[in-house]
Scaffold this motif. Structure first.
Motif, short mmCIF file in Angstrom:
data_model
loop_
_atom_site.label_atom_id
_atom_site.label_comp_id
_atom_site.label_asym_id
_atom_site.label_seq_id
_atom_site.Cartn_x
_atom_site.Cartn_y
_atom_site.Cartn_z
N PHE A 120 -10.34 -5.16 -5.02
CA PHE A 120 -9.99 -3.91 -4.30
C PHE A 120 -8.81 -3.22 -4.14
O PHE A 120 -8.54 -2.07 -3.80
CB PHE A 120 -10.60 -3.96 -2.72
CG PHE A 120 -9.78 -5.16 -2.13
CD1 PHE A 120 -8.65 -4.96 -1.46
CD2 PHE A 120 -10.32 -6.62 -2.12
CE1 PHE A 120 -7.77 -5.87 -0.73
CE2 PHE A 120 -9.39 -7.52 -1.50
CZ PHE A 120 -8.39 -7.18 -0.87
N THR A 121 -7.87 -4.29 -4.83
CA THR A 121 -6.25 -3.80 -4.59
C THR A 121 -5.98 -2.77 -5.81
O THR A 121 -5.13 -1.87 -5.62
CB THR A 121 -5.59 -4.78 -5.15
OG1 THR A 121 -5.79 -5.63 -6.41
CG2 THR A 121 -5.47 -6.00 -4.05
N THR A 152 -6.41 0.94 -7.26
CA THR A 152 -6.91 2.19 -6.87
C THR A 152 -6.47 3.33 -8.01
O THR A 152 -5.74 2.81 -8.94
CB THR A 152 -6.70 2.54 -5.42
OG1 THR A 152 -5.04 2.54 -5.51
CG2 THR A 152 -6.87 1.43 -4.47
N ASP A 180 -0.64 3.93 -2.43
CA ASP A 180 -1.67 4.45 -1.66
C ASP A 180 -1.59 5.39 -0.47
O ASP A 180 -2.27 6.47 -0.41
CB ASP A 180 -2.86 3.34 -1.23
CG ASP A 180 -3.19 2.55 -2.67
OD1 ASP A 180 -4.05 3.04 -3.41
OD2 ASP A 180 -3.04 1.20 -2.53
N TYR A 213 0.80 -1.38 0.01
CA TYR A 213 -0.09 0.13 -0.08
C TYR A 213 0.70 1.25 -0.01
O TYR A 213 0.25 2.16 0.30
CB TYR A 213 -0.90 -0.01 1.27
CG TYR A 213 -2.14 -0.92 1.18
CD1 TYR A 213 -3.45 -0.36 0.51
CD2 TYR A 213 -2.09 -2.29 1.44
CE1 TYR A 213 -4.40 -1.24 0.16
CE2 TYR A 213 -3.04 -3.04 1.10
CZ TYR A 213 -4.32 -2.67 0.66
OH TYR A 213 -5.42 -3.24 0.42
#
Length: 461
Positions: A181-182, A184, A94, A91
């Motif tokens: 969902f990974t 973005t 993100d 992440y």
């Protein structure tokens, strides 16, 4: 034997994550904006953590008085740290975006910092896991040389299993669809695939770790009444181990150090070599060049999977082959010749690929022959890698009887990580000095492999 296999299976979980590092993280770092010649410095955290963490963990695990045993607490701690690191790495883009990084920025500095932090934690966790696992195998072997070699061969085999799973996951480009969902705004398909791979990695590691820690008993350690080991400070114990070290162990450290000078440039840049030199792509070019580069990365992951299959098969045959060729010394020397030749042959494959692009055009894919040649090198390198992953550790456990298994393996690890630090500092500037690319580092590796072969034949007992 069942207990040894159960403990050795943790290597599959460790190596799944390590395979993802080797195949995907160097390209990922460059996508975050770190220049190619500086990406090796990101990797420097691995050797530094190995230099400090594994001897320390070995020292304290040799003396751990926990009711859960000497090794199990450190193995459990390492597994939990891996989970934390995976979240930070996966992440990073993100988190960086939420902290102010812009998607179109060439260098996403906040994401790079978060990634580097996660990478440090991941390497600390891997070292916290790997040393106690090998020491646990030594405990189970109870000083028997054949059992020690067999246990380390099993560890090498499960490393190959983890590699196969990791490289297979890395070569599958639609894995992110399992975890939608990974993907973005800040994390594209490549980044989402990396996240998905790490989710699978931590699941496997936690499963095999929990099974091994539940199934294999690790008896509580009690020091002997007349023992003063617990009073010796950490660095005093390490320097003491060097002071009393016998010539065979010194020779083992020298061959191991040369061996890893040879290995590390390729392990660091193998898939980048496939994307950059063989396929002619560029992670910082236009969309077409990026597409070429990513195609090469995924073919490189396939090559690493083939490498791991050979590694697994070779690991199971080490004991028998070693007897037939006249011992570990001759086997190690022979496979280092294979390592030297394969690293040198990367130059030929690269030149053939460049020649093909001059004739067919800069966007032309490599021919089947060039691709097959590159994949063959990956596969053949599984032979010396199996020896590198098993024989040095078995020899260290057998030779060093004056100190605990954990500390002995920690000292051996220093002969691995110090050369990696040298390569991390040197490979980027050397590549830049000779016009960029990966070949200069590979050539240095080939020379080191040839020297290590001569030294193995001449000085190992």
């Amino acid at each position: 034997m069942r207990k040894m296999i159960s403990v050795a299976s943790i290597a599959a979980g460790i190596q799944f994550g390590w395979a993802l590092q080797l195949s995907l993280l160097t390209p990922y770092v460059q996508l975050l904006g770190v220049p190619h010649k500086w990406s090796s410095f990101i990797w420097l955290c691995g050797p530094v953590s190995g230099l400090l963490v594994q001897p320390s963990v070995g020292y304290f695990s040799d003396r751990c008085k926990s009711r859960f045993g000497r090794r199990r607490p450190f193995i459990a701690m390492g597994a939990l740290l891996v989970a934390v690191a995976v979240v930070l790495i996966g992440y990073a883009a993100d988190f960086g975006h939420s902290m102010g990084d812009k998607v179109d920025e060439p260098v996403k500095m906040r994401a790079v910092v978060i990634f580097a932090l996660g990478f440090w934690i991941l390497d600390v966790a891997n070292n916290t896991l790997q040393g106690p696992c090998r020491a646990f195998l030594g405990d189970l072997a109870a000083g028997d040389a054949k059992k020690t070699r067999t246990a380390n061969a099993f560890f090498s085999f499960f490393m190959a299993v983890g590699n196969v799973l990791g490289y297979a996951a890395g070569s599958y480009t639609n894995l992110y669809k399992i975890f939608p969902f990974t993907m973005t705004k800040a994390c594209d398909i490549y980044c989402a695939n990396l996240k998905s791979c790490f989710f699978l990695s931590i699941t496997l590691l936690l499963v095999v770790t929990i099974i091994a820690l539940w199934y294999v008993e690790d008896k509580q350690w009690s020091p002997k009444a007349d023992s003063d080991n617990e009073k010796t400070p950490l660095f005093g114990e390490i320097f003491g181990a060097f002071k009393v070290m016998k010539r065979p162990m010194w020779m083992l450290l020298i061959v191991t150090a040369l061996n890893w000078i040879a290995w590390f440039p390729f392990l660091l840049y193998d898939t980048d070599w496939m994307g950059r030199e063989v396929y002619g792509g560029d992670s910082k070019g236009d969309d077409k060049m990026k597409k070429l580069y990513n195609q090469g990365i995924h073919v490189g992951a396939l090559g690493l999977m083939l490498n791991s299959i050979v590694l697994g098969v070779m690991s199971l045959g080490i004991e028998g082959i070693s007897r037939k060729v006249g011992g570990a010394k001759r086997l190690w020397g022979a496979v280092n010749i294979i390592l030297a030749v394969c690293l040198a042959m990367t130059v030929l494959v690269t030149k053939k690929a460049e020649e093909h692009r001059r004739i067919a055009g800069p966007m032309a894919l490599p021919t089947d022959g060039i691709r097959a040649g590159a994949l063959t090198l990956f596969a053949l390198l599984g032979i010396p890698l199996a020896i590198t992953f098993s024989i040095p550790f078995a020899l260290a456990s057998i030779i060093s009887s004056s100190s605990g298994a954990g500390l002995s393996l920690g000292v051996l690890n220093m002969a691995i990580v110090i050369p990696q630090m040298v390569v991390s500092f040197g490979v980027g500037p050397i590549d830049a000095l000779f016009g960029g690319g990966n070949l200069p580092g590979f050539v240095v590796g080939a020379i080191a492999a040839a020297i290590s072969s001569v030294v193995a034949f001449s000085v190992l007992p």
